[in-house]
Design a protein around this motif. Sequence first.
Motif, PDB file in Angstrom:
ATOM      1  N   TYR A 141      39.876   7.349  34.032  1.00  0.00           N
ATOM      2  CA  TYR A 141      41.147   7.549  33.335  1.00  0.00           C
ATOM      3  C   TYR A 141      41.343   6.577  32.174  1.00  0.00           C
ATOM      4  O   TYR A 141      42.150   6.838  31.277  1.00  0.00           O
ATOM      5  CB  TYR A 141      42.314   7.467  34.322  1.00  0.00           C
ATOM      6  N   LYS A 142      40.602   5.489  32.182  1.00  0.00           N
ATOM      7  CA  LYS A 142      40.616   4.630  30.996  1.00  0.00           C
ATOM      8  C   LYS A 142      39.913   5.315  29.837  1.00  0.00           C
ATOM      9  O   LYS A 142      40.314   5.172  28.677  1.00  0.00           O
ATOM     10  CB  LYS A 142      39.928   3.301  31.310  1.00  0.00           C
ATOM     11  N   ASP A 143      38.853   6.047  30.164  1.00  0.00           N
ATOM     12  CA  ASP A 143      38.115   6.772  29.129  1.00  0.00           C
ATOM     13  C   ASP A 143      38.816   8.074  28.733  1.00  0.00           C
ATOM     14  O   ASP A 143      38.583   8.592  27.638  1.00  0.00           O
ATOM     15  CB  ASP A 143      36.693   7.084  29.616  1.00  0.00           C
ATOM     16  N   HIS A 144      39.638   8.625  29.634  1.00  0.00           N
ATOM     17  CA  HIS A 144      40.347   9.888  29.360  1.00  0.00           C
ATOM     18  C   HIS A 144      41.845   9.713  29.662  1.00  0.00           C
ATOM     19  O   HIS A 144      42.383  10.304  30.608  1.00  0.00           O
ATOM     20  CB  HIS A 144      39.768  11.024  30.221  1.00  0.00           C
ATOM     21  N   PRO A 145      42.534   8.905  28.893  1.00  0.00           N
ATOM     22  CA  PRO A 145      43.965   8.625  29.182  1.00  0.00           C
ATOM     23  C   PRO A 145      44.866   9.851  29.044  1.00  0.00           C
ATOM     24  O   PRO A 145      45.925   9.919  29.682  1.00  0.00           O
ATOM     25  CB  PRO A 145      44.323   7.553  28.142  1.00  0.00           C
ATOM     26  N   ASP A 146      44.458  10.819  28.238  1.00  0.00           N
ATOM     27  CA  ASP A 146      45.300  11.997  28.037  1.00  0.00           C
ATOM     28  C   ASP A 146      45.338  12.889  29.277  1.00  0.00           C
ATOM     29  O   ASP A 146      46.209  13.764  29.393  1.00  0.00           O
ATOM     30  CB  ASP A 146      44.797  12.805  26.832  1.00  0.00           C
ATOM     31  N   GLU A 147      44.400  12.681  30.228  1.00  0.00           N
ATOM     32  CA  GLU A 147      44.396  13.494  31.440  1.00  0.00           C
ATOM     33  C   GLU A 147      45.304  12.905  32.532  1.00  0.00           C
ATOM     34  O   GLU A 147      45.523  13.549  33.556  1.00  0.00           O
ATOM     35  CB  GLU A 147      42.961  13.625  31.974  1.00  0.00           C
ATOM     36  N   GLN A 148      45.781  11.705  32.319  1.00  0.00           N
ATOM     37  CA  GLN A 148      46.693  11.087  33.291  1.00  0.00           C
ATOM     38  C   GLN A 148      48.134  11.304  32.815  1.00  0.00           C
ATOM     39  O   GLN A 148      48.552  10.777  31.790  1.00  0.00           O
ATOM     40  CB  GLN A 148      46.384   9.587  33.406  1.00  0.00           C
ATOM     41  N   THR A 149      48.877  12.108  33.568  1.00  0.00           N
ATOM     42  CA  THR A 149      50.241  12.490  33.150  1.00  0.00           C
ATOM     43  C   THR A 149      51.278  11.417  33.454  1.00  0.00           C
ATOM     44  O   THR A 149      52.348  11.384  32.831  1.00  0.00           O
ATOM     45  CB  THR A 149      50.656  13.793  33.854  1.00  0.00           C
ATOM     46  N   ASP A 150      51.015  10.540  34.393  1.00  0.00           N
ATOM     47  CA  ASP A 150      51.966   9.497  34.767  1.00  0.00           C
ATOM     48  C   ASP A 150      51.450   8.123  34.347  1.00  0.00           C
ATOM     49  O   ASP A 150      50.254   7.927  34.120  1.00  0.00           O
ATOM     50  CB  ASP A 150      52.207   9.503  36.278  1.00  0.00           C
ATOM     51  N   THR A 151      52.396   7.198  34.280  1.00  0.00           N
ATOM     52  CA  THR A 151      52.029   5.819  33.970  1.00  0.00           C
ATOM     53  C   THR A 151      51.617   5.131  35.264  1.00  0.00           C
ATOM     54  O   THR A 151      52.439   4.922  36.158  1.00  0.00           O
ATOM     55  CB  THR A 151      53.202   5.070  33.328  1.00  0.00           C
ATOM     56  N   ILE A 152      50.344   4.790  35.341  1.00  0.00           N
ATOM     57  CA  ILE A 152      49.795   4.197  36.563  1.00  0.00           C
ATOM     58  C   ILE A 152      49.615   2.699  36.343  1.00  0.00           C
ATOM     59  O   ILE A 152      49.007   2.259  35.369  1.00  0.00           O
ATOM     60  CB  ILE A 152      48.451   4.839  36.940  1.00  0.00           C
ATOM     61  N   SER A 153      50.152   1.937  37.275  1.00  0.00           N
ATOM     62  CA  SER A 153      50.042   0.481  37.176  1.00  0.00           C
ATOM     63  C   SER A 153      48.878  -0.072  37.990  1.00  0.00           C
ATOM     64  O   SER A 153      48.360  -1.150  37.707  1.00  0.00           O
ATOM     65  CB  SER A 153      51.340  -0.175  37.647  1.00  0.00           C
ATOM     66  N   GLN A 154      48.435   0.690  39.003  1.00  0.00           N
ATOM     67  CA  GLN A 154      47.381   0.171  39.871  1.00  0.00           C
ATOM     68  C   GLN A 154      46.668   1.305  40.606  1.00  0.00           C
ATOM     69  O   GLN A 154      47.299   2.283  41.015  1.00  0.00           O
ATOM     70  CB  GLN A 154      47.982  -0.803  40.896  1.00  0.00           C
ATOM     71  N   ALA A 174      46.751   6.177  43.331  1.00  0.00           N
ATOM     72  CA  ALA A 174      47.205   5.749  42.008  1.00  0.00           C
ATOM     73  C   ALA A 174      48.694   5.426  42.120  1.00  0.00           C
ATOM     74  O   ALA A 174      49.511   6.303  42.440  1.00  0.00           O
ATOM     75  CB  ALA A 174      46.949   6.841  40.985  1.00  0.00           C
ATOM     76  N   TYR A 175      49.065   4.172  41.858  1.00  0.00           N
ATOM     77  CA  TYR A 175      50.443   3.718  42.069  1.00  0.00           C
ATOM     78  C   TYR A 175      51.153   3.521  40.732  1.00  0.00           C
ATOM     79  O   TYR A 175      50.574   3.008  39.770  1.00  0.00           O
ATOM     80  CB  TYR A 175      50.452   2.409  42.864  1.00  0.00           C
ATOM     81  N   GLY A 176      52.434   3.957  40.757  1.00  0.00           N
ATOM     82  CA  GLY A 176      53.267   3.804  39.578  1.00  0.00           C
ATOM     83  C   GLY A 176      54.737   3.926  39.968  1.00  0.00           C
ATOM     84  O   GLY A 176      55.085   4.065  41.144  1.00  0.00           O
ATOM     85  N   VAL A 177      55.627   3.891  38.987  1.00  0.00           N
ATOM     86  CA  VAL A 177      57.073   3.968  39.240  1.00  0.00           C
ATOM     87  C   VAL A 177      57.483   5.430  39.348  1.00  0.00           C
ATOM     88  O   VAL A 177      57.197   6.227  38.454  1.00  0.00           O
ATOM     89  CB  VAL A 177      57.855   3.269  38.121  1.00  0.00           C
ATOM     90  N   ASP A 178      58.150   5.774  40.459  1.00  0.00           N
ATOM     91  CA  ASP A 178      58.577   7.163  40.651  1.00  0.00           C
ATOM     92  C   ASP A 178      59.965   7.386  40.055  1.00  0.00           C
ATOM     93  O   ASP A 178      60.520   6.515  39.362  1.00  0.00           O
ATOM     94  CB  ASP A 178      58.548   7.527  42.139  1.00  0.00           C
ATOM     95  N   ASP A 179      60.555   8.533  40.342  1.00  0.00           N
ATOM     96  CA  ASP A 179      61.849   8.897  39.755  1.00  0.00           C
ATOM     97  C   ASP A 179      62.986   7.993  40.242  1.00  0.00           C
ATOM     98  O   ASP A 179      64.018   7.853  39.569  1.00  0.00           O
ATOM     99  CB  ASP A 179      62.181  10.356  40.095  1.00  0.00           C
ATOM    100  N   THR A 180      62.807   7.397  41.392  1.00  0.00           N
ATOM    101  CA  THR A 180      63.866   6.537  41.940  1.00  0.00           C
ATOM    102  C   THR A 180      63.759   5.109  41.435  1.00  0.00           C
ATOM    103  O   THR A 180      64.580   4.257  41.772  1.00  0.00           O
ATOM    104  CB  THR A 180      63.789   6.521  43.474  1.00  0.00           C
ATOM    105  N   GLY A 181      62.709   4.825  40.665  1.00  0.00           N
ATOM    106  CA  GLY A 181      62.517   3.480  40.139  1.00  0.00           C
ATOM    107  C   GLY A 181      61.691   2.588  41.041  1.00  0.00           C
ATOM    108  O   GLY A 181      61.489   1.409  40.745  1.00  0.00           O
ATOM    109  N   ALA A 182      61.211   3.148  42.146  1.00  0.00           N
ATOM    110  CA  ALA A 182      60.396   2.359  43.070  1.00  0.00           C
ATOM    111  C   ALA A 182      58.911   2.618  42.812  1.00  0.00           C
ATOM    112  O   ALA A 182      58.514   3.675  42.317  1.00  0.00           O
ATOM    113  CB  ALA A 182      60.741   2.719  44.502  1.00  0.00           C
ATOM    114  N   THR A 183      58.088   1.625  43.164  1.00  0.00           N
ATOM    115  CA  THR A 183      56.631   1.778  43.021  1.00  0.00           C
ATOM    116  C   THR A 183      56.094   2.504  44.238  1.00  0.00           C
ATOM    117  O   THR A 183      56.304   2.070  45.380  1.00  0.00           O
ATOM    118  CB  THR A 183      55.948   0.403  42.899  1.00  0.00           C
TER     119      THR A 183
END
Length: 201
Positions: A141-154, A174-183
Amino acid sequence: MGQVIGIAKQLWVQELVWGVLLVLVIIGYVRRFNHIGRTQYLRTQRRHHQETIGHTRLLAILIVIGAALTFAGHQFWPQVSAVADHITGVSTSKSSSSSHTKKLASEASSKKKSSSKKKSSSSSKKTVTAESAVTIVEGYYKDHPDEQTDTISQYKAVGTGSDSAGAYVFKVGAYGVDDTGATSELHEYWVHRDGKFDVAY
């Protein structure tokens, strides 16, 4: 060729020696007969003549044998030398062929070992662990960032399991911030042993 020339010279020297020996014998017996001829007593002359004739026969036999051996050397030695050269050539050819065969076998063995080493290295590269599974997904996903629809932190390994076909997989979250603001875990990937992965969700 040099060996044959050396042998020819040796045979020529033998002939020369026999010739000189024959001349010396003739001179010696001529002098002996002259000496016997000057002897005054008839009985003494006869006895000396008989002894001289006996010696002459013996020396004549020896000279004939020596000449025959020299002649035989002239006739048969070139054939013996040719046979010896042929045997030496065959031996050298066999030795060269054996050396060439060993060299080819060594090269084939070296290539086989090199090929085996490459296969082993390739196999070790394809061996997937939990850590390498995370690296595979993250690197993709670093090489293909356009294929990742969400912002992933880890990306993190979350265990192992089986896919729908029953194949063993490593699970990567793949972990990121969801709609509720939680990781939270937004996506999960199943990495196969060959390094390929599927998106579980």
